[in-house]
Motif scaffolding. Sequence first.
Motif, PDB file in Angstrom:
ATOM      1  N   THR A   1       0.763   0.398  -3.966  1.00  0.00           N
ATOM      2  CA  THR A   1       1.569  -1.015  -3.599  1.00  0.00           C
ATOM      3  C   THR A   1       1.435  -2.135  -4.440  1.00  0.00           C
ATOM      4  O   THR A   1       0.226  -2.371  -5.181  1.00  0.00           O
ATOM      5  CB  THR A   1       0.693  -1.135  -2.268  1.00  0.00           C
ATOM      6  OG1 THR A   1       0.618  -0.149  -1.232  1.00  0.00           O
ATOM      7  CG2 THR A   1       1.119  -2.430  -1.669  1.00  0.00           C
TER       8      THR A   1
ATOM      9  N   ALA B   1       5.258   1.017  -2.444  1.00  0.00           N
ATOM     10  CA  ALA B   1       5.463  -0.089  -1.690  1.00  0.00           C
ATOM     11  C   ALA B   1       5.588  -1.433  -2.691  1.00  0.00           C
ATOM     12  O   ALA B   1       4.648  -1.810  -3.327  1.00  0.00           O
ATOM     13  CB  ALA B   1       4.406  -0.227  -0.598  1.00  0.00           C
TER      14      ALA B   1
ATOM     15  N   LEU C   1       3.976   0.886   7.253  1.00  0.00           N
ATOM     16  CA  LEU C   1       3.475   1.350   5.801  1.00  0.00           C
ATOM     17  C   LEU C   1       2.379   2.171   6.062  1.00  0.00           C
ATOM     18  O   LEU C   1       1.969   3.339   5.492  1.00  0.00           O
ATOM     19  CB  LEU C   1       3.303   0.352   4.777  1.00  0.00           C
ATOM     20  CG  LEU C   1       2.806   0.765   3.444  1.00  0.00           C
ATOM     21  CD1 LEU C   1       3.714   1.807   2.859  1.00  0.00           C
ATOM     22  CD2 LEU C   1       2.540  -0.244   2.273  1.00  0.00           C
TER      23      LEU C   1
END
Length: 319
Positions: free
Chosen positions: A207, A262, A308
């Motif tokens: 991420t 992400a 997510l």
Amino acid sequence: MSIPKTHPFDFDPTYGMPLAELLAVEPPEAPEGFDAFWQARYLKALAVDPQPVLRRSKITHPDWHVLDLVYLSTGSFRIGGWLILPRKGEVRRGLVVGHGYGGRDRPEFDLPVKETAVLFPCCRGLSLSARPPISQNPSWHVLHDIDKPKSYIIGGCVEDIWLAVSTLVALYPWLSGYIGYSGISFGGGVGAMAIAYEQRIDRGHLTLPSFGDQPLRLTLPTVGSAQSVQEYYKKHADVLETLRLYDAATAASRIKVPMLVAVALFDPSVAPPCQFAVANAIPKCNEIFILDAGHFDYPDRAEQEAILRDKVGQFFRVP
């Protein structure tokens, strides 16, 4: 879409790049000797016995057994962290969870995983692995030995992740090949470099990954550790030689396992084009999940993070 319209920065954290442009960002060309540099480090790390020591933690949780952990990394560096084990079910998967540049003061208990041994290492110089003369301040930590290509601290942090995997395998030999990695920001960038050469990890989640496209990273206005590197570069231009060896986007192009990444459209700390350079480089990337912003609050944050989180749970589901 709720990209922040107002912010306190004197630059645009979207860098004027819409999603289509971000998805077209390519990783930089690898410097000569990149693979040999990392493969040699990985083989050296594999030869280290982590000698993990566990003890019951003062931290308790109804769903997890919590153990304080110390293991040895390269250079006999003592790495502190935590291992959490499910109170219900068998241990059928391992997961190493990296941290951001703020370090970590306790394990995370809301991870959407079951039947998983989760190891939370603190990379060298940070939190439980603090050791003078390394600064815990991200702006100084990121500069530690940056003038020495072979000794730059980011490389040691990558090795700490490899030794975290060795620790899980030492404790639970049947987990080899069923170990995942999840990391955010600093942990995302270090994770990309670690996964690229780590053959015992079967999948990874990053991420807001840092350290992507180092030449570009030096040119984009930013805050935090990247700004510190930019200031150093102004006086020491030859540092680019070091940084190109520690490029998460270059490393990501070598990753061979499924990945969930992400990335953000707006981020003042890790420039979005540098994040996308990492995500776009991964050959077998299962999914690129788009966040409206990173390292900054925004209206749809809770909703996007919940989506997510569900994806992460599916991604690391026990086979």
